[in-house]
Enzyme design. Structure first.
Site, PDB file in Angstrom:
ATOM      1  N   ASN A  83      -7.803  13.955  -1.699  1.00  0.00           N
ATOM      2  CA  ASN A  83      -6.773  12.947  -1.455  1.00  0.00           C
ATOM      3  C   ASN A  83      -7.095  12.158  -0.203  1.00  0.00           C
ATOM      4  OD1 ASN A  83      -5.131  13.595  -3.698  1.00  0.00           O
ATOM      5  ND2 ASN A  83      -4.316  15.350  -2.611  1.00  0.00           N
ATOM      6  N   CYS A  84      -6.451  11.004  -0.093  1.00  0.00           N
ATOM      7  CA  CYS A  84      -6.615  10.102   1.040  1.00  0.00           C
ATOM      8  C   CYS A  84      -6.457  10.892   2.343  1.00  0.00           C
ATOM      9  CB  CYS A  84      -5.558   8.994   0.949  1.00  0.00           C
ATOM     10  SG  CYS A  84      -5.692   7.776   2.254  1.00  0.00           S
ATOM     11  N   PRO A  85      -7.293  10.695   3.319  1.00  0.00           N
ATOM     12  CA  PRO A  85      -8.363   9.703   3.439  1.00  0.00           C
ATOM     13  C   PRO A  85      -9.758  10.239   3.084  1.00  0.00           C
ATOM     14  CG  PRO A  85      -7.999  10.645   5.577  1.00  0.00           C
ATOM     15  CD  PRO A  85      -7.049  11.357   4.609  1.00  0.00           C
ATOM     16  N   ASP A  93      -7.843  10.226  -6.955  1.00  0.00           N
ATOM     17  CA  ASP A  93      -6.707   9.796  -6.135  1.00  0.00           C
ATOM     18  C   ASP A  93      -6.311   8.365  -6.512  1.00  0.00           C
ATOM     19  OD1 ASP A  93      -4.835   9.224  -4.197  1.00  0.00           O
ATOM     20  OD2 ASP A  93      -6.235   9.279  -2.515  1.00  0.00           O
ATOM     21  N   ASP A 145      -7.360   1.729  -1.402  1.00  0.00           N
ATOM     22  CA  ASP A 145      -8.141   2.158  -0.241  1.00  0.00           C
ATOM     23  C   ASP A 145      -9.554   1.583  -0.253  1.00  0.00           C
ATOM     24  OD1 ASP A 145      -5.965   3.641   0.569  1.00  0.00           O
ATOM     25  OD2 ASP A 145      -6.769   5.567  -0.121  1.00  0.00           O
TER      26      ASP A 145
END
Length: 75
Positions: A13-15, A40, A46
């Site tokens: 998941n981010c980041p 994600d 992103d």
């Protein structure tokens, strides 16, 4: 599409997908293409923002069955 290096960021998941992509791009030379796999949903926005900020070219974005594939060309 032809690519020079592949990054599997599925399940992250981010980041983390962006951070791993940044590291992978540092390992290729200018003009080479990085293929990134991600699950994600936020990675779509992103990677678009990442490309804009870094000057690397986002060549394509695709989604199939909840899996996203990006091709990014190093500046």
């Amino acid at each position: 599409m032809n690519f020079d290096k592949e990054l599997d960021a599925r399940g992250l998941n981010c980041p983390l997908p962006i951070l791993r992509a940044k590291k992978a791009l540092a390992e290729v030379t200018s003009g080479q293409v990085l293929k990134i796999l991600s699950t994600d949903p936020g990675s779509v926005k992103d990677f678009a923002a990442f490309a804009k900020q870094t000057g690397n070219e986002l060549l394509s974005t695709a989604e199939a069955g909840g899996e996203f594939t990006f091709f990014m060309k190093k500046k």
